[in-house]
Scaffold this active site. Structure first.
Site, PDB file in Angstrom:
ATOM      1  N   CYS A 106       2.882   0.951  -3.110  1.00 56.01           N
ATOM      2  CA  CYS A 106       4.124   0.801  -3.851  1.00 56.01           C
ATOM      3  C   CYS A 106       5.002  -0.364  -3.356  1.00 56.01           C
ATOM      4  O   CYS A 106       4.704  -1.509  -3.664  1.00 56.01           O
ATOM      5  CB  CYS A 106       4.871   2.121  -3.867  1.00 56.01           C
ATOM      6  SG  CYS A 106       5.962   2.269  -5.290  1.00 56.01           S
ATOM      7  N   HIS A 203       1.333   7.316  -4.312  1.00 51.71           N
ATOM      8  CA  HIS A 203       1.766   8.097  -3.156  1.00 51.71           C
ATOM      9  C   HIS A 203       1.028   9.427  -3.224  1.00 51.71           C
ATOM     10  O   HIS A 203       0.057   9.570  -3.938  1.00 51.71           O
ATOM     11  CB  HIS A 203       3.275   8.375  -3.228  1.00 51.71           C
ATOM     12  CG  HIS A 203       4.131   7.172  -3.358  1.00 51.71           C
ATOM     13  ND1 HIS A 203       4.513   6.415  -2.285  1.00 51.71           N
ATOM     14  CD2 HIS A 203       4.721   6.594  -4.436  1.00 51.71           C
ATOM     15  CE1 HIS A 203       5.301   5.427  -2.692  1.00 51.71           C
ATOM     16  NE2 HIS A 203       5.441   5.512  -3.983  1.00 51.71           N
TER      17      HIS A 203
HETATM   18  N1  GLN Z   1      11.318  -0.332  -5.591  1.00 54.71           N
HETATM   19  C1  GLN Z   1      10.033  -0.261  -6.125  1.00 54.71           C
HETATM   20  C2  GLN Z   1       9.958   0.221  -7.558  1.00 54.71           C
HETATM   21  O1  GLN Z   1      10.600   1.190  -7.950  1.00 54.71           O
HETATM   22  C3  GLN Z   1       9.151   0.530  -5.187  1.00 54.71           C
HETATM   23  C4  GLN Z   1       9.236   2.010  -5.323  1.00 54.71           C
HETATM   24  C5  GLN Z   1       8.407   2.775  -4.315  1.00 54.71           C
HETATM   25  O2  GLN Z   1       7.975   2.236  -3.300  1.00 54.71           O
HETATM   26  N2  GLN Z   1       8.226   4.050  -4.584  1.00 54.71           N
HETATM   27  O3  GLN Z   1       9.255  -0.370  -8.316  1.00 54.71           O
END
Ligand code: GLN
Length: 251
Positions: A106, A203
């Site tokens: 992510c 995740h």
């Molecule tokens: N800020 C990023 C997004 O929402 C990463 C989110 C995350 O790592 N869960 O795209």
């Protein structure tokens, strides 16, 4: 998280595997630290001695690295680590070029690409190990996600991001989306791979539910360092049940 650091007690072993855990202070959302736990446990079960080194902004790079692993975070967390990561751009390109396996989830997936342009228009420069670019959108993509990959089977996780990622010719997708959004709402693809580097939105934690991905990371690391890898660990009934249960859950 003493379990993770138990692994560091093994010293001077001939079968050590050095796992570099990237920015655990700022990039550890939705249980991404569980990836480090699952990786160390399965590495031990395969007969290796994992040594976990945490790398936070300003820390020295270790002299040797076998596997790199990093998680996600909010845009603010990405802002805190982006400059430090840029300073290490050459190190990570060099590691990727010699085939070091890496898993970036992510927020760090986005920063291992060329850039992440946030929904407010701020550009966070990435290190371009993966040929991807991400733009923050107004809609979040949230929920359980299932992919089908060519060599790692069915991959199951949980996504929560507003970033829309597009791939250039230097990366191929990790998998085709069977359920969920993935890189963006229209491509039908999830994640990116270049050499042995995997970027993904999954995740969950990802690794406890996906032993095939762990074995890819350990296998590539072991082959590079020791010449061979003979997987010797069964997949437990608990993992099989966790996968089935995650697949059944609605988004
Ligand atoms: N800020 C990023 C997004 O929402 C990463 C989110 C995350 O790592 N869960 O795209």
């Amino acid at each position: 998280m003493t379990d993770v650091h138990e692994a560091t007690k093994v010293a001077g072993s001939t079968r050590e595997l050095v796992i570099l855990s990237l920015y655990p202070r700022d990039m550890n959302i939705y249980g991404d630290r569980g990836n480090v736990l699952a990786l160390t446990r399965r590495a031990r079960a395969h007969g290796y001695d994992p040594v976990v080194i945490d790398l936070n902004p300003g820390d020295p790079m270790p002299a040797h690295v076998d596997v790199v692993i990093g998680g996600g975070g909010q845009d603010s967390g990405q802002g805190r680590v982006a400059a430090d990561l840029l300073d290490r751009k050459a190190d990570f390109h060099a590691l990727a070029e010699v085939g070091t396996p890496m898993l970036l989830v992510c927020g760090l997936y986005q920063l291992f690409g060329h850039r992440f342009i946030t929904h407010t228009g701020e550009t966070l420069e990435g290190i371009g190990v993966l040929d991807v670019e991400t733009r923050g959108g107004s809609d979040r993509m949230i929920g359980n996600i299932v992919l089908e990959s060519d060599d790692l089977g069915e991959i199951i996780g949980y996504e929560n991001h507003s970033g829309n990622t597009t791939l250039g010719p230097g990366s191929r997708p990790l998998g085709r989306v069977l359920q969920g959004a993935g890189n963006n709402p229209t491509s039908g693809e999830e994640g990116a791979r270049t050499r042995n580097v995997i970027g993904t939105y999954l995740h969950g934690s990802l690794l406890p539910k996906n032993p095939a991905v762990i074995d890819f990371l350990i296998g590539e690391a072991a082959k590079a360092r020791y010449g061979t890898f003979a997987p010797s660990v069964e997949v437990s009934e608990t993992v099989t049940r966790a996968r089935a249960s995650a697949k059944r859950r609605p988004r």
